[in-house]
Design a protein around this motif. Structure first.
Motif, PDB file in Angstrom:
ATOM      1  N   VAL A  52     -21.258  44.866  50.890  1.00 42.84           N
ATOM      2  CA  VAL A  52     -21.999  43.648  50.573  1.00 42.84           C
ATOM      3  C   VAL A  52     -22.561  43.062  51.866  1.00 42.84           C
ATOM      4  N   ASP A  53     -23.812  42.630  51.841  1.00 41.18           N
ATOM      5  CA  ASP A  53     -24.419  41.933  52.966  1.00 41.18           C
ATOM      6  C   ASP A  53     -24.080  40.452  52.826  1.00 41.18           C
ATOM      7  N   PRO A  54     -23.293  39.870  53.750  1.00 38.42           N
ATOM      8  CA  PRO A  54     -22.876  38.476  53.600  1.00 38.42           C
ATOM      9  C   PRO A  54     -24.044  37.498  53.609  1.00 38.42           C
ATOM     10  N   VAL A  55     -25.099  37.806  54.352  1.00 41.37           N
ATOM     11  CA  VAL A  55     -26.258  36.914  54.388  1.00 41.37           C
ATOM     12  C   VAL A  55     -26.932  36.874  53.023  1.00 41.37           C
ATOM     13  N   HIS A  56     -27.175  38.044  52.447  1.00 42.44           N
ATOM     14  CA  HIS A  56     -27.793  38.088  51.116  1.00 42.44           C
ATOM     15  C   HIS A  56     -26.878  37.472  50.064  1.00 42.44           C
ATOM     16  N   TYR A  57     -25.587  37.628  50.227  1.00 41.23           N
ATOM     17  CA  TYR A  57     -24.645  37.021  49.268  1.00 41.23           C
ATOM     18  C   TYR A  57     -24.779  35.499  49.286  1.00 41.23           C
ATOM     19  N   LEU A  58     -24.853  34.923  50.509  1.00 42.27           N
ATOM     20  CA  LEU A  58     -24.980  33.474  50.615  1.00 42.27           C
ATOM     21  C   LEU A  58     -26.315  33.000  50.051  1.00 42.27           C
ATOM     22  N   VAL A  59     -27.389  33.750  50.328  1.00 42.91           N
ATOM     23  CA  VAL A  59     -28.707  33.381  49.821  1.00 42.91           C
ATOM     24  C   VAL A  59     -28.716  33.405  48.297  1.00 42.91           C
ATOM     25  N   GLN A  60     -28.079  34.415  47.684  1.00 43.09           N
ATOM     26  CA  GLN A  60     -28.030  34.519  46.227  1.00 43.09           C
ATOM     27  C   GLN A  60     -27.231  33.388  45.588  1.00 43.09           C
ATOM     28  N   HIS A  61     -26.378  32.751  46.366  1.00 41.34           N
ATOM     29  CA  HIS A  61     -25.555  31.656  45.830  1.00 41.34           C
ATOM     30  C   HIS A  61     -26.045  30.289  46.305  1.00 41.34           C
ATOM     31  N   GLY A  62     -27.336  30.193  46.597  1.00 40.49           N
ATOM     32  CA  GLY A  62     -27.956  28.893  46.847  1.00 40.49           C
ATOM     33  C   GLY A  62     -27.951  28.412  48.273  1.00 40.49           C
ATOM     34  N   TYR A  63     -27.467  29.204  49.206  1.00 42.28           N
ATOM     35  CA  TYR A  63     -27.477  28.805  50.606  1.00 42.28           C
ATOM     36  C   TYR A  63     -28.777  29.268  51.271  1.00 42.28           C
ATOM     37  N   ARG A  64     -29.214  28.517  52.251  1.00 42.32           N
ATOM     38  CA  ARG A  64     -30.435  28.850  52.969  1.00 42.32           C
ATOM     39  C   ARG A  64     -30.170  28.859  54.473  1.00 42.32           C
ATOM     40  N   GLN A  65     -30.600  29.929  55.109  1.00 49.42           N
ATOM     41  CA  GLN A  65     -30.484  30.005  56.568  1.00 49.42           C
ATOM     42  C   GLN A  65     -31.739  29.421  57.201  1.00 49.42           C
ATOM     43  N   VAL A  66     -31.563  28.424  58.055  1.00 51.19           N
ATOM     44  CA  VAL A  66     -32.681  27.757  58.723  1.00 51.19           C
ATOM     45  C   VAL A  66     -32.684  28.184  60.189  1.00 51.19           C
ATOM     46  N   THR A  67     -33.845  28.568  60.661  1.00 50.12           N
ATOM     47  CA  THR A  67     -34.007  28.991  62.051  1.00 50.12           C
ATOM     48  C   THR A  67     -35.048  28.101  62.722  1.00 50.12           C
ATOM     49  N   SER A  68     -34.670  27.519  63.844  1.00 47.38           N
ATOM     50  CA  SER A  68     -35.639  26.791  64.658  1.00 47.38           C
ATOM     51  C   SER A  68     -36.095  27.710  65.774  1.00 47.38           C
ATOM     52  N   TYR A  69     -37.394  27.687  66.063  1.00 47.32           N
ATOM     53  CA  TYR A  69     -37.934  28.643  67.028  1.00 47.32           C
ATOM     54  C   TYR A  69     -39.183  28.086  67.702  1.00 47.32           C
ATOM     55  N   GLN A  70     -39.494  28.683  68.823  1.00 51.85           N
ATOM     56  CA  GLN A  70     -40.744  28.394  69.519  1.00 51.85           C
ATOM     57  C   GLN A  70     -41.667  29.598  69.317  1.00 51.85           C
ATOM     58  N   PRO A  71     -42.827  29.399  68.693  1.00 50.08           N
ATOM     59  CA  PRO A  71     -43.733  30.536  68.446  1.00 50.08           C
ATOM     60  C   PRO A  71     -44.313  31.092  69.734  1.00 50.08           C
ATOM     61  N   ALA A  72     -44.616  32.374  69.712  1.00 52.92           N
ATOM     62  CA  ALA A  72     -45.159  33.040  70.895  1.00 52.92           C
ATOM     63  C   ALA A  72     -46.497  32.454  71.319  1.00 52.92           C
ATOM     64  N   GLY A  73     -47.219  31.820  70.400  1.00 53.99           N
ATOM     65  CA  GLY A  73     -48.514  31.231  70.732  1.00 53.99           C
ATOM     66  C   GLY A  73     -48.419  30.083  71.722  1.00 53.99           C
ATOM     67  N   ARG A  74     -47.221  29.540  71.937  1.00 56.29           N
ATOM     68  CA  ARG A  74     -47.048  28.436  72.880  1.00 56.29           C
ATOM     69  C   ARG A  74     -46.714  28.928  74.287  1.00 56.29           C
ATOM     70  N   TYR A  75     -46.694  30.224  74.481  1.00 65.33           N
ATOM     71  CA  TYR A  75     -46.250  30.785  75.755  1.00 65.33           C
ATOM     72  C   TYR A  75     -47.075  30.268  76.933  1.00 65.33           C
ATOM     73  N   HIS A  76     -48.395  30.353  76.859  1.00 64.22           N
ATOM     74  CA  HIS A  76     -49.239  29.943  77.980  1.00 64.22           C
ATOM     75  C   HIS A  76     -49.161  28.436  78.215  1.00 64.22           C
ATOM     76  N   ALA A  77     -49.081  27.659  77.148  1.00 63.59           N
ATOM     77  CA  ALA A  77     -48.935  26.211  77.308  1.00 63.59           C
ATOM     78  C   ALA A  77     -47.621  25.879  78.011  1.00 63.59           C
ATOM     79  N   PHE A  78     -46.547  26.570  77.632  1.00 69.45           N
ATOM     80  CA  PHE A  78     -45.252  26.348  78.269  1.00 69.45           C
ATOM     81  C   PHE A  78     -45.288  26.747  79.748  1.00 69.45           C
ATOM     82  N   GLN A  79     -46.016  27.827  80.063  1.00 67.40           N
ATOM     83  CA  GLN A  79     -46.143  28.245  81.455  1.00 67.40           C
ATOM     84  C   GLN A  79     -46.757  27.131  82.299  1.00 67.40           C
ATOM     85  N   TRP A  80     -47.834  26.534  81.817  1.00 68.38           N
ATOM     86  CA  TRP A  80     -48.502  25.486  82.594  1.00 68.38           C
ATOM     87  C   TRP A  80     -47.690  24.200  82.612  1.00 68.38           C
ATOM     88  N   ILE A  81     -46.951  23.912  81.543  1.00 65.08           N
ATOM     89  CA  ILE A  81     -46.070  22.740  81.545  1.00 65.08           C
ATOM     90  C   ILE A  81     -45.005  22.891  82.632  1.00 65.08           C
TER      91      ILE A  81
END
Length: 344
Positions: free
Chosen positions: A290-319
């Motif tokens: 059994v995949d524990p992640v899929h098991y949790l998703v099937q039972h109403g749980y949601r995995q939330v991921t916060s991330y910085q998109p690659a499109g911000r790379y050049h802006a972050f460089q200059w910052i």
């Protein structure tokens, strides 16, 4: 009795800037030759390894059937051979700090330690003009050398980023390429100059510079850089390899769920996590895998991921380059102000 009036002496003319530049060149020549020599050796290694990486990447790109066994083998071999930076990643991150420290720290510390500053300040130059004449070539030279070094690092790692082997937002690569690497070198240079003025000795100034610079670099890589802009969030189980993951958590019904509660849910279902970080789990005997992640998703749980998109790379460089340069300028300004108040 006749009194002879003293004849006023001619005012001392300030030494022209072109002569100060010549003196500054003689002051820097040994440090410049040593720095260029060491960076040159490192650059040769990066150049040779970069050519190998580009050739291997082009060989995989020229593979016609990407899903074939031979193409898959080429990709796996490319990832296994060049995927780990190891000591090399540590070297490329530390390079701007080391270069800036060894160029900036001896700048005033050598003069103060040997006492030659007394002669320089009384020869029609003045402490401020003398300091500016030393600072300007150091700033320009450090910026040029580290910008060129950063461009070489970016060129070398470009195939690794394109193939998803390296993460350009990762702390082992992001500060090593321009323009961020230039800002980090200028920060080390300015810390070194100020430390040399405070310690009045070369070795303590270099050690202080490296320690302070490393502390700032670690703090930025571990947290500050990830929050140059508000991270995006997604409930997708996977994000693009080029995006930088900031954090992950689970929710149910819009409310955040603690990890302990998730473990209780999995244990109640008889799911035991397999060793070695395997993402699949064995449920109760006879029930299969059994995949524990899929098991949790099937039972109403949601995995939330916060991330910085690659499109911000050049802006972050200059910052990053921007705030590092501002701090470096402030430190140099403090150095000049302290120097003006120091007694000869």
């Amino acid at each position: 009795m006749t009194t002879l009036a003293a004849v006023p002496s001619a005012s001392t003319r300030a030494v022209p800037w072109r002569r100060l530049v010549w003196v500054a060149w003689r002051h820097y020549r040994f440090a410049l030759v040593a720095t260029v020599g060491v960076l040159g050796l490192v650059a040769v290694y990066f150049l040779v390894s970069g050519l190998q990486i580009h050739q291997a990447y082009d060989a995989w790109r020229s593979c016609t059937s990407r899903n074939s066994a031979s193409c898959t083998f080429q990709l796996n071999n490319f990832q296994n051979k060049y995927g780990s930076t190891g000591l090399l990643g540590f070297v490329q991150v530390l390079a701007p700090g080391v270069v800036g420290a060894f160029v900036g720290a001896p700048l005033l510390a050598r003069e103060l330690e040997t006492g030659t500053y007394r002669y320089a300040w009384t020869q029609g130059v003045g402490r401020v003009r003398w300091t500016l004449a030393l600072l300007a070539p150091g700033i320009v030279g450090t910026a040029i050398l580290m910008t060129a070094f950063g461009e070489l690092i970016a060129w070398r790692n470009r195939p690794l980023v394109s193939a998803g082997v390296a993460q350009q937002m990762d702390g082992s690569l992001f500060p090593a390429v321009a323009p961020a690497v230039t800002g980090w070198a200028l920060l080390a240079f300015s810390i070194g100059v100020l430390a040399g003025l405070v310690w009045r000795r070369i070795v303590p100034a270099i050690v202080t510079t490296i320690l302070l610079w490393f502390g700032v670099a670690a703090a930025v890589s571990l947290g500050l850089r990830q929050h140059y802009a508000t991270p995006l969030t997604t409930t997708k189980l996977q994000i693009k390899s080029a995006d930088l993951t900031v954090g992950q958590w689970w929710t149910k019904g819009g409310h955040r769920v603690a990890v302990g509660q998730l473990n209780q849910v999995l244990q109640a279902a008889g799911i035991q996590q397999l060793p070695s970080g395997n993402s699949r789990a064995q449920a109760s005997p006879g029930s299969g895998v059994v995949d524990p992640v899929h098991y949790l998703v099937q039972h109403g749980y949601r995995q939330v991921t916060s991330y910085q998109p690659a499109g911000r790379y050049h802006a972050f460089q200059w910052i990053e380059f921007g705030w590092l340069t501002v701090i470096a300028a402030l430190l140099l300004a403090v150095t000049v102000l302290l120097l003006r108040r120091r007694q000869a």
